[in-house]
Scaffold this active site. Structure first.
Site, PDB file in Angstrom:
ATOM      1  N   GLY A  13      64.849 133.171 -94.230  1.00 39.28           N
ATOM      2  CA  GLY A  13      65.894 132.508 -93.088  1.00 39.28           C
ATOM      3  C   GLY A  13      66.568 131.683 -93.621  1.00 39.28           C
ATOM      4  CB  SER A  14      67.795 129.347 -96.598  1.00 36.97           C
ATOM      5  OG  SER A  14      67.640 130.449 -97.091  1.00 36.97           O
ATOM      6  CG  ASN A  15      71.352 132.728 -96.214  1.00 44.57           C
ATOM      7  OD1 ASN A  15      72.533 132.442 -96.651  1.00 44.57           O
ATOM      8  ND2 ASN A  15      70.344 133.759 -97.703  1.00 44.57           N
ATOM      9  CG  LEU A  86      63.454 142.466 -97.414  1.00 45.12           C
ATOM     10  CD1 LEU A  86      62.407 141.974 -97.993  1.00 45.12           C
ATOM     11  CD2 LEU A  86      64.562 142.967 -98.424  1.00 45.12           C
ATOM     12  CB  ILE A  89      71.639 149.432 -90.195  1.00 41.42           C
ATOM     13  CG1 ILE A  89      70.982 147.773 -90.758  1.00 41.42           C
ATOM     14  CG2 ILE A  89      71.245 149.010 -88.880  1.00 41.42           C
ATOM     15  CD1 ILE A  89      70.409 146.821 -89.931  1.00 41.42           C
ATOM     16  CG  ASN A 103      73.419 142.596 -96.366  1.00 42.56           C
ATOM     17  OD1 ASN A 103      72.529 141.723 -96.223  1.00 42.56           O
ATOM     18  ND2 ASN A 103      73.159 143.456 -97.588  1.00 42.56           N
ATOM     19  CG  HIS A 105      73.716 142.863-102.549  1.00 42.55           C
ATOM     20  ND1 HIS A 105      72.300 143.365-101.947  1.00 42.55           N
ATOM     21  CD2 HIS A 105      73.534 142.482-103.883  1.00 42.55           C
ATOM     22  CE1 HIS A 105      71.727 143.445-103.421  1.00 42.55           C
ATOM     23  NE2 HIS A 105      72.502 143.206-104.703  1.00 42.55           N
ATOM     24  CG  ASP A 146      73.415 146.824-101.279  1.00 49.10           C
ATOM     25  OD1 ASP A 146      73.041 145.777-100.510  1.00 49.10           O
ATOM     26  OD2 ASP A 146      72.083 146.837-101.950  1.00 49.10           O
ATOM     27  CD  GLU A 175      72.978 134.054-100.882  1.00 46.84           C
ATOM     28  OE1 GLU A 175      72.634 135.971-101.199  1.00 46.84           O
ATOM     29  OE2 GLU A 175      70.857 133.567-100.241  1.00 46.84           O
TER      30      GLU A 175
HETATM   31  C1  GRF Z   1      69.565 135.673 -99.848  1.00 50.52           C
HETATM   32  O1  GRF Z   1      69.601 135.850-100.906  1.00 50.52           O
HETATM   33  C2  GRF Z   1      70.239 137.348 -99.877  1.00 50.52           C
HETATM   34  O2  GRF Z   1      70.926 137.114-100.753  1.00 50.52           O
HETATM   35  C3  GRF Z   1      69.070 138.195-100.135  1.00 50.52           C
HETATM   36  O3  GRF Z   1      67.970 138.058 -99.328  1.00 50.52           O
HETATM   37  C4  GRF Z   1      68.198 136.391 -99.670  1.00 50.52           C
HETATM   38  C5  GRF Z   1      67.835 136.141 -98.109  1.00 50.52           C
HETATM   39  O4  GRF Z   1      67.219 134.613 -97.949  1.00 50.52           O
HETATM   40  N1  GRF Z   1      70.111 139.781 -99.634  1.00 50.52           N
HETATM   41  P1  GRF Z   1      67.000 133.618 -97.281  1.00 50.52           P
HETATM   42  O5  GRF Z   1      65.720 134.351 -96.849  1.00 50.52           O
HETATM   43  O6  GRF Z   1      68.139 133.544 -95.979  1.00 50.52           O
HETATM   44  O7  GRF Z   1      66.378 132.735 -97.581  1.00 50.52           O
END
Ligand code: GRF
Length: 188
Positions: A13-15, A86, A89, A103, A105, A146, A175
């Site tokens: 969940g860092s994004n 993961l 959808i 999304n 990627h 994708d 990201e």
């Molecule tokens: C990211 O690298 C994103 O591109 C991919 O999964 C990873 C998720 O990282 N789809 P996080 O959970 O947001 O840290």
């Protein structure tokens, strides 16, 4: 008019966190809810620290789609952001949110995309292929994994001594820098 985002995330969940922090004081855009298919995903803790409701949805519920759509309606969601999510959808959700699901990627699609290409698998494949460039792709979500229209790409070098972990760290930086800003652009 206020726009409400739902984030779908399965892991760290860092994004999700970077996006939530970016919009924390935004007058027009709100991260209203986060959904995960994994109860123990760290994203729940990150969201809870930011006071964002975060739910776990079982695989059966994902596949039925209606329980997810009900939550999205309850939070008046306009736009769905996948961030390390993961599950496939379901078509019903894609249809209900046509051109409103994106999304990110961790490669330069169409390279290193498709079934099985997620997380460390992507970085391992990039290194094994001796690529000198990798990067990120932000794209619309369609029924093809994708395969939706590309919105944004940014590249970064792959170093000769990179490991999947060091490459992943470089890509995560890209990201966190670009994903929130692209969401803002799409919703403005
Ligand atoms: C990211 O690298 C994103 O591109 C991919 O999964 C990873 C998720 O990282 N789809 P996080 O959970 O947001 O840290």
């Amino acid at each position: 008019m206020k726009r409400n985002i739902a984030i779908f995330a399965s892991g760290e969940g860092s994004n999700a966190e970077a996006i939530a922090l970016y919009f924390a004081n935004d007058e027009n855009i709100d991260v209203a809810v986060s959904l995960s298919n994994r109860k123990n995903a760290f994203v729940h803790q990150r969201m809870s620290a930011l006071d964002i409701p975060s739910f776990t949805i079982s695989n059966e519920q994902w596949n039925l789609a209606t329980p997810v759509i009900e939550i999205l309606k309850r939070y008046d969601i306009d736009f769905i952001v996948l961030a390390g999510f993961l599950c496939i959808i379901p078509g019903q959700i894609i249809d209900a949110y046509k051109n409103r699901i994106i999304n990110i990627h961790p490669s330069l699609l169409p390279k290193f995309g498709g079934a099985g290409m997620w997380g460390h698998h992507v970085h391992e494949a990039v290194i094994a292929s001796k690529e000198t460039l990798s990067g990120i792709t932000i794209h619309y979500v369609t029924n093809e994994i994708d395969g939706g229209e590309i919105i944004f790409q940014e590249s970064c070098p792959v170093m000769p001594d990179d490991t999947p972990e060091s490459l992943a760290a470089r890509i995560h930086e890209l990201e966190h820098k670009h994903y929130p800003a692209i969401i803002k652009r799409l919703l403005s």
